[in-house]
Design an enzyme around this catalytic site. Structure first.
Site, short mmCIF file in Angstrom:
data_model
loop_
_atom_site.label_atom_id
_atom_site.label_comp_id
_atom_site.label_asym_id
_atom_site.label_seq_id
_atom_site.Cartn_x
_atom_site.Cartn_y
_atom_site.Cartn_z
CG ASN A 126 -1.85 1.16 1.29
OD1 ASN A 126 -1.96 1.94 0.36
ND2 ASN A 126 -2.54 1.28 2.41
CD GLU A 161 -4.68 5.97 18.32
OE1 GLU A 161 -4.65 6.21 17.10
OE2 GLU A 161 -3.83 6.37 19.12
#
Length: 185
Positions: A126, A161
């Protein structure tokens, strides 16, 4: 081609592109120099430093600090990808904030449900970190896949998170990242 850098809660990010199109993003680097070095050589060699796409840089800073953003409006330079890889990128970009999909689900959304490995390979390469949310793609059992070192630590950190251990999208206290790359403390 221009390159801009910005410091975020996730470390330094380098953005490369021209006009309104992003060519590459590197993130979670310990210094501005490291963020620039993480860009592909042809981009580093062919780009000049400038205050490119300050709007996207500000959005990435906000995202790193916990703001929701899907970045779906950001135009990406995808010429280096095959048509199937481009569909994988678009299927990944369609994963909503606070959600995850398995490699197989992304493969099916891209038109080939048996190509989970191709999804993994595309996500591993990516070039558009955060804008193409590969951190939202997991194995069918929910684990983060076969990443190593710093990439695994970054993905685990982001998953914890953003989604917490249950993946319900509620914010959790950010875990402490140790000084050694690739470790969670």
């Amino acid at each position: 081609l221009c390159v801009a850098t910005v410091e975020t809660d996730l470390g330094w990010i380098a953005l490369a592109g021209s006009g309104g199109t992003v060519a590459q993003i590197s993130f979670a680097r310990g210094s501005q120099k490291a963020a620039l070095a993480a860009l592909d050589r042809e981009i580093r060699d062919g780009a000049r430093a400038c205050d490119w796409n300050a709007s996207l840089a500000a959005r990435l800073v906000d995202f790193a600090a916990g703001a929701a953003d899907d970045f779906r409006d950001v135009t990406l330079e995808l010429h280096m990808l095959t048509p199937f890889q481009q569909r994988i990128v678009e299927a990944c970009r369609a994963i909503g904030y606070g959600q995850t999909r398995s490699y197989g689900q992304v493969a099916a959304a891209a038109g080939n449900p048996r190509a989970a490995r191709a999804v993994g390979n595309t996500m591993a390469a990516n070039r558009f970190a955060l804008v193409v949310p590969c951190h939202r793609v997991v194995h069918s059992g929910g684990d983060t896949g076969r990443l190593s070192g710093a990439a695994l630590a970054r993905k685990r950190l982001r998953m914890l998170e953003k989604y917490g251990p249950g993946g319900d999208g509620r914010r959790r206290k950010r875990p402490h990242v140790g000084r050694k790359a690739g470790t969670l403390a």
